[in-house]
Motif scaffolding. Sequence first.
Motif, PDB file in Angstrom:
ATOM      1  N   UNK A  18     -16.356  -4.671  31.393  1.00 54.93           N
ATOM      2  CA  UNK A  18     -15.266  -4.260  30.515  1.00 54.93           C
ATOM      3  C   UNK A  18     -15.187  -5.195  29.310  1.00 54.93           C
ATOM      4  N   UNK A  19     -14.839  -4.625  28.166  1.00 52.73           N
ATOM      5  CA  UNK A  19     -14.621  -5.425  26.970  1.00 52.73           C
ATOM      6  C   UNK A  19     -13.426  -4.842  26.216  1.00 52.73           C
ATOM      7  N   UNK A  20     -12.660  -5.695  25.521  1.00 50.96           N
ATOM      8  CA  UNK A  20     -11.443  -5.210  24.856  1.00 50.96           C
ATOM      9  C   UNK A  20     -11.748  -4.576  23.504  1.00 50.96           C
ATOM     10  N   UNK A  21     -11.017  -3.529  23.183  1.00 49.60           N
ATOM     11  CA  UNK A  21     -11.111  -2.853  21.889  1.00 49.60           C
ATOM     12  C   UNK A  21      -9.759  -2.963  21.191  1.00 49.60           C
ATOM     13  N   UNK A  22      -9.782  -3.397  19.944  1.00 46.83           N
ATOM     14  CA  UNK A  22      -8.564  -3.457  19.143  1.00 46.83           C
ATOM     15  C   UNK A  22      -8.636  -2.376  18.075  1.00 46.83           C
ATOM     16  N   UNK A  23      -7.558  -1.632  17.903  1.00 48.07           N
ATOM     17  CA  UNK A  23      -7.576  -0.566  16.913  1.00 48.07           C
ATOM     18  C   UNK A  23      -6.189  -0.404  16.300  1.00 48.07           C
ATOM     19  N   UNK A  24      -6.072   0.543  15.393  1.00 45.47           N
ATOM     20  CA  UNK A  24      -4.842   0.755  14.641  1.00 45.47           C
ATOM     21  C   UNK A  24      -4.581   2.255  14.560  1.00 45.47           C
ATOM     22  N   UNK A  25      -3.353   2.600  14.189  1.00 49.35           N
ATOM     23  CA  UNK A  25      -3.051   3.989  13.886  1.00 49.35           C
ATOM     24  C   UNK A  25      -2.058   4.028  12.731  1.00 49.35           C
ATOM     25  N   UNK A  26      -1.998   5.173  12.065  1.00 44.12           N
ATOM     26  CA  UNK A  26      -1.078   5.313  10.946  1.00 44.12           C
ATOM     27  C   UNK A  26       0.364   5.258  11.437  1.00 44.12           C
ATOM     28  N   UNK A  27       1.183   4.461  10.750  1.00 44.72           N
ATOM     29  CA  UNK A  27       2.614   4.462  11.034  1.00 44.72           C
ATOM     30  C   UNK A  27       3.299   5.609  10.304  1.00 44.72           C
ATOM     31  N   UNK A  28       2.783   5.941   9.126  1.00 41.80           N
ATOM     32  CA  UNK A  28       3.297   7.045   8.308  1.00 41.80           C
ATOM     33  C   UNK A  28       2.126   7.648   7.550  1.00 41.80           C
ATOM     34  N   UNK A  29       2.320   8.844   7.030  1.00 40.05           N
ATOM     35  CA  UNK A  29       1.276   9.431   6.196  1.00 40.05           C
ATOM     36  C   UNK A  29       1.041   8.541   4.976  1.00 40.05           C
ATOM     37  N   UNK A  30      -0.214   8.295   4.621  1.00 40.03           N
ATOM     38  CA  UNK A  30      -0.485   7.487   3.428  1.00 40.03           C
ATOM     39  C   UNK A  30      -0.013   8.201   2.164  1.00 40.03           C
ATOM     40  N   UNK A  31       0.236   7.409   1.134  1.00 34.22           N
ATOM     41  CA  UNK A  31       0.707   7.923  -0.158  1.00 34.22           C
ATOM     42  C   UNK A  31      -0.299   7.521  -1.227  1.00 34.22           C
ATOM     43  N   UNK A  32      -0.654   8.468  -2.077  1.00 33.33           N
ATOM     44  CA  UNK A  32      -1.545   8.205  -3.202  1.00 33.33           C
ATOM     45  C   UNK A  32      -0.957   8.850  -4.450  1.00 33.33           C
ATOM     46  N   UNK A  33      -0.618   8.021  -5.432  1.00 34.37           N
ATOM     47  CA  UNK A  33      -0.134   8.494  -6.726  1.00 34.37           C
ATOM     48  C   UNK A  33      -1.193   8.199  -7.774  1.00 34.37           C
ATOM     49  N   UNK A  34      -1.459   9.172  -8.635  1.00 34.11           N
ATOM     50  CA  UNK A  34      -2.390   8.950  -9.739  1.00 34.11           C
ATOM     51  C   UNK A  34      -1.632   9.060 -11.057  1.00 34.11           C
ATOM     52  N   UNK A  35      -2.082   8.276 -12.026  1.00 37.21           N
ATOM     53  CA  UNK A  35      -1.521   8.335 -13.373  1.00 37.21           C
ATOM     54  C   UNK A  35      -2.675   8.492 -14.357  1.00 37.21           C
ATOM     55  N   UNK A  36      -2.712   9.624 -15.036  1.00 35.95           N
ATOM     56  CA  UNK A  36      -3.723   9.880 -16.062  1.00 35.95           C
ATOM     57  C   UNK A  36      -2.992  10.195 -17.355  1.00 35.95           C
ATOM     58  N   UNK A  37      -3.161   9.312 -18.332  1.00 44.58           N
ATOM     59  CA  UNK A  37      -2.456   9.444 -19.616  1.00 44.58           C
ATOM     60  C   UNK A  37      -0.950   9.580 -19.429  1.00 44.58           C
ATOM     61  N   UNK A  38      -0.420   8.814 -18.465  1.00 46.97           N
ATOM     62  CA  UNK A  38       1.018   8.791 -18.248  1.00 46.97           C
ATOM     63  C   UNK A  38       1.558   9.907 -17.379  1.00 46.97           C
ATOM     64  N   UNK A  39       0.716  10.853 -16.978  1.00 50.25           N
ATOM     65  CA  UNK A  39       1.154  11.946 -16.102  1.00 50.25           C
ATOM     66  C   UNK A  39       0.951  11.507 -14.651  1.00 50.25           C
TER      67      UNK A  39
END
Length: 233
Positions: A31-52
Motif C-alpha cells: 500500500x502507498x498513500x495518494x494525496x489529491x484535491x477536488x474543486x471547492x467551487x466551480x472555477x471562474x474565468x473572466x476575460x478582458x479584450x479592449x475593455x470588454x
Amino acid sequence: RAINTKGFNRTIDYIADYLSINTNYYINKTYFPIRTFQLANNPILLTSINGVIINRTYSTDLTKAEFFHIQYSTAINLTDFTALTVIPNGGCLDEDWLSANPSPMGRIVLVKRGLCDFIQKAAFATTYQAKTLLLYNDGASSDRNNPIFISLDRSNELPALFLSFDLGQELANAFLNSTSNASVCLIIDLVNIPPFPVANICADTPTGDITQTIIVGSHSDSVPDGPGINDNG
C-alpha cells in the motif's frame, strides 16, 4: 480508476483471494498513500479584450463549456486582470518559450494543443516561471473544438485551465493584434482530500531461475458504484 472506492477495494481483494486459492504464487499486497484535491467551487474565468469583460462559461457538459478544470491544477485567486503571453509553435521546445514576447515569467501563458503532451507543456511553463497555464484545443477536427478533461502530473505546481478552441483562438488573436489589450483573471478554489491508501498486488512464482525473470503486468479498473473489474482484469 475509481481508487479508494468500494468497487476498487473489492477488486483488489478479489484478485488476491483468487490467486491465493487457485495458485501456489507468493502473494504480496503493498500500500502507498495518494494525496489529491477536488474543486471547492466551480472555477471562474473572466476575460478582458479592449475593455470588454466577459464571464466565461464553465460547465461539466463540455459541449456547452468555454473552459474546464484540469486535474492536479493548483489553486489560485487572481482577481486582478493579468496580461497574457501566447507561446508559439505549441510550446514543446525551449526555443518556443525563449522566443515568446513578452517573456512568460510571471505572466499567464496561452498554449495550443498539439505536437507534445500536456504534461510536457506544463513542465516548460514551470521551467520558464509562468504564473498560470491556459491550454486550449486546436480545432483540427470537429471533435477538437470543445474543452476536454485532462490530467497533469501530480507534481504540477501551476494553476491551469483547458479552454475551447474558439475561446483560445479569440484570446490568441487579441494578443497578436497590437491594437488590442487582452488580459484575464481567474479563481480556482480547491480543497485537500486526506491521503488514502492504494494497493498493488505482486504475485511471484515459487520456482524458477531468479536470473531469468518475466514480468507480466496489468491494471484493474472499477467504477464507483460497481464492485469488481470493469476492464483490463
